[in-house]
Design a protein around this motif. Structure first.
Motif, PDB file in Angstrom:
ATOM      1  N   ASP A 321      53.312  78.895  31.259  1.00  0.00           N
ATOM      2  CA  ASP A 321      52.258  77.891  31.334  1.00  0.00           C
ATOM      3  C   ASP A 321      51.599  77.960  32.709  1.00  0.00           C
ATOM      4  OD1 ASP A 321      51.040  75.330  30.042  1.00  0.00           O
ATOM      5  OD2 ASP A 321      51.561  74.736  32.105  1.00  0.00           O
ATOM      6  N   GLN A 331      55.690  77.380  28.462  1.00  0.00           N
ATOM      7  CA  GLN A 331      54.919  76.640  27.459  1.00  0.00           C
ATOM      8  C   GLN A 331      55.815  75.783  26.577  1.00  0.00           C
ATOM      9  OE1 GLN A 331      52.264  79.187  25.259  1.00  0.00           O
ATOM     10  NE2 GLN A 331      51.003  79.686  27.061  1.00  0.00           N
ATOM     11  N   SER A 332      57.077  76.154  26.466  1.00  0.00           N
ATOM     12  CA  SER A 332      58.021  75.374  25.663  1.00  0.00           C
ATOM     13  C   SER A 332      58.426  74.075  26.359  1.00  0.00           C
ATOM     14  CB  SER A 332      59.272  76.205  25.391  1.00  0.00           C
ATOM     15  OG  SER A 332      59.945  76.491  26.615  1.00  0.00           O
ATOM     16  N   GLY A 333      58.062  73.941  27.616  1.00  0.00           N
ATOM     17  CA  GLY A 333      58.456  72.782  28.386  1.00  0.00           C
ATOM     18  C   GLY A 333      59.587  73.049  29.357  1.00  0.00           C
TER      19      GLY A 333
END
Length: 493
Positions: A321, A331-333
Motif C-alpha cells: 500500500d 494492502q491487506s492491512g
C-alpha cells in the motif's frame, strides 16, 4: 579526440559473450586483430556488476561455462565471484586479456559504406575523454539490459523510510544488515539467491511477493558428474557433462510446455517435502500461471525452503500500500517492520547496450529491425549481437553466435567480401515476440528489443537443440547480401 589504430573487429563487453567471441573469431580466423571495449574496470560483465550477497548462476555452471574451458569445480551452481575469477583466468590463459580496454564506454557506432568500416566512438568512464576505433566488424557482447539502472517501481512514501533502501543491481558494499530486519521485495531469481544469503546474518528476512514463483530444487553436487569427471580425462568428460546438463534442463522445459500438470505436481511435491508440516504451500508457492510462462528459479539444495523451516525467512504474499518510516504497509492491512528494504524488482531491457547505431550518418532504431538467425540485424552490415536463451544457459546461444560470426567472417575473407548483411526483401513477415516468457521486464518493455519474425531465418527461437542442429547445416548465404567496398554483389539464384 584520439583515433586508435584500425582493427578487424571491435568487441563490446568483456563478459561471457565478449570473451567467447574473441576466442571463436580468432580460432577460426587466425591473425584477426581485435579489441574488447569494456566500460567497467574488470572482466566479468554481469558477474562483475552484480555483487549482492548470494549471487550465483541460475543455470548449471557446466552449461554456463565456456565449452572449450572446462569448469574444474564439483558444484553444479557457482557463486558470482567464482564465475568472475573463472572468466578472468580463461581470458588470461588465451591471451584475450591483453586486448581489453577497460573504462571504455561505447556510445556510438557509425557505418561508412564507402569504406565498409565502422567508426566506434568511446568515452572514458573515468575522465570522459572521447576516442574512436575503426573496424570492419562490430560484435556486441553487451547483453540485453540497462547496466546503469535496474527497475524500481514507484512506492508511495519510500522517501519517509528511516532505514536503507537498496537495489541488488547496485548493491552498497558497505551495507551492514547484521542483526537487522530485512524485507526483500520480489520473488524472481535475484530474490531467490539473495534471501537465503541474507538470512545467515540478518535477524529476520521477509520475502514480499505479489505472486508466487515456480521453484525447482537440485543438489549442488552430482554423484554421476563426479563419476564421469573421475574416470574420464577432463577434455573428454567436460563435453559429456555439458551435454548431460543441457539435456536435463531441456527436459524440464519440455515438461513445462507439453505436460504442465506433471511438472507442477513435481515442483509442489518438492515444496511440501522441504517445508514445515502444514505450511501454506498453495498461497506462497503456487503461481497463477503455467511453468515457464516465467523462468523457473533454481534453489540449490532447497536452501530457501531450509531457511523458512529454520524460522529465519518468512514469505508474505501481498501487495504494497505504501512505505512509512518503519517499514511497509500492506494492502491487506498488515505491516512489515524493516531496517533495510531491498527492491529485487527486476531489470530494464535495452538493445545493444544503448549504443547509437547509424548507417552513413543516419541513425537507425534496432528495435525496428528484424533479427536474422538471432544475432544480426536486417540490412545492417557486419554487426553482430549476442543474446542468450530465456530457458537455458546464456552461454549455449552465446557460443553458437560466436561460432556463426567466425564462420561468416571466414566465408567473406575467402571470397574477398568486405560487407555482408541480411536482407528480408519485399516478402511480408509476420512478427512475434522474441521471448516467449511473461516476465515483468519483458511485459514492461515489449518493444525494447529488435523484432522476431515467424519464419526462418528471422524466427528467434528459444530452443538450443534446434539451433545447434541448424548451425550444423547452416546455409550461410541464405537471405544474405555480400559485397566489396563500393560494390554490391547479388546472390546467384
Amino acid at each position: 579526440m584520439t583515433i586508435e589504430d584500425v582493427v578487424d573487429v571491435v568487441i563490446i563487453g568483456a563478459g561471457i559473450s565478449g570473451i567467447g567471441a574473441a576466442y571463436r573469431i580468432t580460432e577460426h580466423n587466425p591473425g584477426t586483430s581485435f579489441v574488447i571495449l569494456e566500460r567497467r574496470e574488470h572482466i566479468g560483465g554481469t558477474w562483475d556488476l552484480f555483487r549482492y550477497p548470494g549471487v550465483r548462476s541460475d543455470s548449471s555452471i557446466f552449461t554456463l561455462c565456456l565449452p572449450y574451458e572446462p569448469w574444474t569445480g564439483r558444484e553444479r551452481v557457482a557463486d558470482g565471484d567464482e564465475i568472475r575469477e573463472y572468466l578472468t583466468d580463461a581470458a588470461r590463459k588465451h591471451g584475450i586479456d591483453q586486448h581489453i580496454r577497460f573504462n571504455s564506454h561505447v556510445v556510438a557506432a557509425d557505418w561508412d559504406s564507402s569504406a565498409d568500416a565502422w567508426t566506434v566512438t568511446v568515452e572514458d568512464s573515468t575522465t570522459g575523454a572521447s576516442r574512436t576505433y575503426r573496424s570492419r566488424f562490430v560484435f556486441f557482447g553487451s547483453g540485453y539490459y540497462n547496466y546503469d539502472d535496474g527497475y524500481t517501481p514507484e512506492f508511495p512514501g519510500v522517501e519517509t523510510f528511516a532505514g536503507t533502501v537498496a537495489h541488488p543491481q547496485h548493491w552498497p558494499q558497505d551495507l551492514d544488515y547484521t542483526g537487522k530486519k530485512v524485507v526483500v521485495i520480489g520473488s524472481g531469481a535475484t530474490a531467490m539467491s539473495l534471501v537465503p544469503a541474507l538470512a545467515q546474518r540478518a535477524a529476520q528476512v521477509t520475502m514480499l511477493q505479489r505472486t508466487p514463483t515456480y521453484l525447482i530444487s537440485a543438489t549442488r553436487y552430482s554423484s554421476l558428474i563426479d563419476l564421469i569427471a573421475k574416470v574420464l580425462p577432463r577434455k573428454v568428460a567436460h563435453p559429456i557433462i555439458r551435454f548431460f546438463m543441457a539435456f536435463f534442463e531441456g527436459v524440464i522445459w519440455f515438461l513445462a510446455r507439453k505436460t504442465p500438470p506433471i511438472l507442477k505436481w513435481m515442483l509442489r511435491q518438492q515444496a511440501v517435502k522441504n517445508l514445515p508440516e502444514g505450511y501454506d504451500v498453495d498461497t506462497h508457492f503456487k503461481p497463477p500461471y503455467e511453468p515457464w510462462d516465467q523462468r523457473l528459479c533454481l534453489i540449490p539444495d532447497a536452501d530457501l525452503y531450509a531457511e523458512i523451516s529454520a524460522g529465519r525467512v518468512e514469505v508474505v504474499t501481498d501487495r504494497i500500500d505504501h512505505i512509512d518510516a518503519t517499514g511497509i504497509a500492506l494492502q491487506s492491512g498488515g505491516h512489515l517492520d524493516a531496517d533495510v528494504i531491498i527492491t529485487a524488482t527486476g531489470l530494464q531491457l535495452q538493445a545493444l547496450g544503448g549504443v547509437r547505431i547509424s548507417l552513413d550518418g543516419t541513425e537507425i532504431k534496432p528495435t525496428e529491425r528484424f533479427v536474422y538467425k538471432a544475432h544480426m540485424l536486417e540490412d545492417v552490415p557486419n554487426l553482430f549481437w549476442c543474446v542468450g536463451y530465456t530457458n537455458a544457459s546464456w552461454t549455449l546461444r552465446a557460443d553458437i553466435t560466436a561460432r556463426a560470426t567466425a564462420k561468416l567472417m571466414s566465408h567473406m575473407a575467402a571470397r574477398g567480401y568486405t560487407h555482408a548483411y541480411p536482407h528480408l526483401g519485399d516478402e511480408p513477415m509476420a512478427e512475434k515476440s522474441a521471448w516467449d516468457i511473461q516476465a515483468g521486464y519483458v511485459l514492461r518493455s515489449p518493444h525494447a528489443l529488435p523484432r522476431s519474425g515467424t519464419k526462418r531465418p528471422w524466427n528467434v527461437r528459444q530452443n538450443y537443440f534446434a539451433d545447434a542442429l541448424d548451425y550444423r547445416f547452416d546455409r550461410i548465404e541464405e537471405s544474405m547480401v555480400f559485397g566489396r567496398a563500393g560494390e554490391q554483389i547479388p546472390l546467384a539464384g
